[in-house]
Design a protein around this motif. Structure first.
Motif, PDB file in Angstrom:
ATOM      1  N   ALA A  45    -155.668   5.112   7.061  1.00 42.87           N
ATOM      2  CA  ALA A  45    -155.068   6.343   8.294  1.00 42.87           C
ATOM      3  C   ALA A  45    -156.400   7.240   8.234  1.00 42.87           C
ATOM      4  O   ALA A  45    -157.228   8.268   7.450  1.00 42.87           O
ATOM      5  CB  ALA A  45    -153.940   6.399   7.445  1.00 42.87           C
ATOM      6  N   HIS A  49    -154.330   7.755  13.479  1.00 45.72           N
ATOM      7  CA  HIS A  49    -154.537   6.337  13.631  1.00 45.72           C
ATOM      8  C   HIS A  49    -154.421   5.567  12.286  1.00 45.72           C
ATOM      9  O   HIS A  49    -154.936   6.154  11.360  1.00 45.72           O
ATOM     10  CB  HIS A  49    -155.402   5.533  14.137  1.00 45.72           C
ATOM     11  CG  HIS A  49    -155.654   6.433  15.939  1.00 45.72           C
ATOM     12  ND1 HIS A  49    -154.691   5.280  17.059  1.00 45.72           N
ATOM     13  CD2 HIS A  49    -156.916   7.293  16.323  1.00 45.72           C
ATOM     14  CE1 HIS A  49    -155.125   6.667  17.955  1.00 45.72           C
ATOM     15  NE2 HIS A  49    -155.946   7.584  17.294  1.00 45.72           N
ATOM     16  N   ILE A  51    -156.210   1.754  10.591  1.00 41.01           N
ATOM     17  CA  ILE A  51    -156.670   1.142  11.136  1.00 41.01           C
ATOM     18  C   ILE A  51    -157.137  -0.209  10.274  1.00 41.01           C
ATOM     19  O   ILE A  51    -157.388   0.041   9.175  1.00 41.01           O
ATOM     20  CB  ILE A  51    -158.474   1.907  12.231  1.00 41.01           C
ATOM     21  CG1 ILE A  51    -158.175   2.634  13.020  1.00 41.01           C
ATOM     22  CG2 ILE A  51    -159.152   0.488  12.032  1.00 41.01           C
ATOM     23  CD1 ILE A  51    -159.330   4.135  12.624  1.00 41.01           C
ATOM     24  N   LYS A  56    -156.307  -0.648  16.013  1.00 40.92           N
ATOM     25  CA  LYS A  56    -155.536  -0.093  15.579  1.00 40.92           C
ATOM     26  C   LYS A  56    -154.260  -0.344  15.418  1.00 40.92           C
ATOM     27  O   LYS A  56    -153.140  -0.362  16.476  1.00 40.92           O
ATOM     28  CB  LYS A  56    -155.519   1.273  17.058  1.00 40.92           C
ATOM     29  CG  LYS A  56    -156.715   2.246  16.549  1.00 40.92           C
ATOM     30  CD  LYS A  56    -156.978   3.285  17.909  1.00 40.92           C
ATOM     31  CE  LYS A  56    -158.357   3.726  17.767  1.00 40.92           C
ATOM     32  NZ  LYS A  56    -158.861   5.115  18.909  1.00 40.92           N
ATOM     33  N   ASP A  58    -150.991   1.178  14.925  1.00 41.61           N
ATOM     34  CA  ASP A  58    -150.108   2.058  15.511  1.00 41.61           C
ATOM     35  C   ASP A  58    -150.582   1.306  17.412  1.00 41.61           C
ATOM     36  O   ASP A  58    -149.300   2.337  17.875  1.00 41.61           O
ATOM     37  CB  ASP A  58    -150.470   3.513  15.545  1.00 41.61           C
ATOM     38  CG  ASP A  58    -152.055   3.380  15.597  1.00 41.61           C
ATOM     39  OD1 ASP A  58    -152.445   4.420  17.243  1.00 41.61           O
ATOM     40  OD2 ASP A  58    -153.054   3.473  14.820  1.00 41.61           O
ATOM     41  N   LYS A  59    -150.800   1.166  17.591  1.00 44.66           N
ATOM     42  CA  LYS A  59    -151.546   0.212  18.877  1.00 44.66           C
ATOM     43  C   LYS A  59    -150.527  -1.116  18.954  1.00 44.66           C
ATOM     44  O   LYS A  59    -150.136  -1.772  20.368  1.00 44.66           O
ATOM     45  CB  LYS A  59    -152.596  -0.027  19.602  1.00 44.66           C
ATOM     46  CG  LYS A  59    -153.320   1.311  19.864  1.00 44.66           C
ATOM     47  CD  LYS A  59    -152.722   2.313  20.414  1.00 44.66           C
ATOM     48  CE  LYS A  59    -153.572   3.670  20.490  1.00 44.66           C
ATOM     49  NZ  LYS A  59    -153.322   4.719  21.730  1.00 44.66           N
TER      50      LYS A  59
END
Length: 301
Positions: A45, A49, A51, A56, A58-59
């Protein structure tokens, strides 16, 4: 509208790899892509984000975490952070709740769902523990965050308690959680629930002189009829804990003459190939309901 994308971490043993393939295939038909085998142990993190392999997380549109055996504190820590950003199955709050036996029992009893009688006391309060064993006759020590029967210890008398306490103190526990030993027939029901719907169930039986029904503790699985009252009890327990997917262990208390919830599991295993051979086979129904749930959660977002 473009295709959605979710992350998945599903256990691979016991046929889990084939279950994963089926889920991915069905989601693909609904326009949902899956990035599988995302182990948060390998994620970092930074700067807002989370990763993993340059992705990512969080996307993503959703993260489906379904692997009990390899969970670590680090993964749980990132699980909690990721849950604040994107939809999860199960949510971190419900998963964390059901990982803790005391908090689960506390909430169930507050909602009038019968469980084993329990006590939580400070580790230095040995007087309380000795008073409990005298009242209950037999009790079970349970690690609040254990699973698969690991660490369960049956305490039959005060002498057994005296032998056990030094070992528990060496573990640097802050508190002790104990349950009254239930007089039952050494079998239980495991009921699977997805999105508030009954999926299926089976029985488990302790082996030999053992009292634990967990397969990891030597118990065996068998096909059995599930009474409607057991199904209703399981559905209510899962609803109270807030789980999207739950497995409920239920036993019959012969003394009180009623069914009680012994445990609620946030990652109940799918039916294994060996269990399918004895006629327990509802994986396809469970997979369909999970795919529907993922689709619904993504579109709700």
């Amino acid at each position: 509208m473009g295709r959605k994308k979710i992350g998945m971490w599903l256990y691979q043993n016991g046929g889990g790899d084939k279950i994963q393939d089926k889920i991915i295939t069905l989601l693909d038909k609904r326009g949902i892509d899956v990035i599988p085998n995302i182990n948060l142990r390998d994620a970092i993190a930074k700067n807002g984000h989370i990763i993993w392999n340059d992705i990512k997380l969080d996307k993503l549109d959703l993260f489906f975490s379904y692997n009990a055996g390899e969970q670590t504190q680090y993964q749980m820590y990132l699980y909690k952070a990721l849950n604040k950003i994107i939809p999860m199955i199960n949510t971190y709050e419900s998963f964390e709740l059901t990982e803790d036996k005391f908090h689960t029992s506390f909430l169930l009893r507050r909602n009038k769902i019968q469980t084993a009688d329990y006590k939580l006391c400070h580790r230095d309060d040995t007087h309380q523990l000795k008073a409990i064993i005298k009242k209950w006759d037999k009790m079970v020590y349970k690690p609040t965050d254990g699973w698969g029967g690991v660490g369960l210890t049956k305490i039959e008398n005060e002498e057994t308690l005296d032998v056990l306490l030094p070992f528990l103190n060496q573990m640097d526990l802050r508190y002790f959680y104990v349950e009254k030993f239930i007089d039952y027939d050494n079998t239980d029901f495991r009921i699977d629930v997805v999105d508030g719907k009954f999926v299926g169930g089976y029985g488990r039986k302790a082996s030999g002189s053992d009292w634990r029904t967990n397969v990891t503790s030597g118990g065996s699985v068998f096909k059995r009829e599930i009474p409607e009252s057991v199904i209703k009890l399981a559905l209510k327990a899962v609803k109270v804990t807030g789980l999207d997917i739950g497995g409920v262990d239920i036993i019959y208390d012969r003394k009180k003459e009623e069914y009680i919830v012994l445990e609620v599991n946030g990652i109940p295993a799918f039916i294994t190939p060996e269990q399918e051979k004895i006629g327990i086979d509802y994986n396809d129904k469970k997979i369909e309901l999970i795919v529907d749930l993922i689709d619904k959660k993504i579109n709700k977002k």
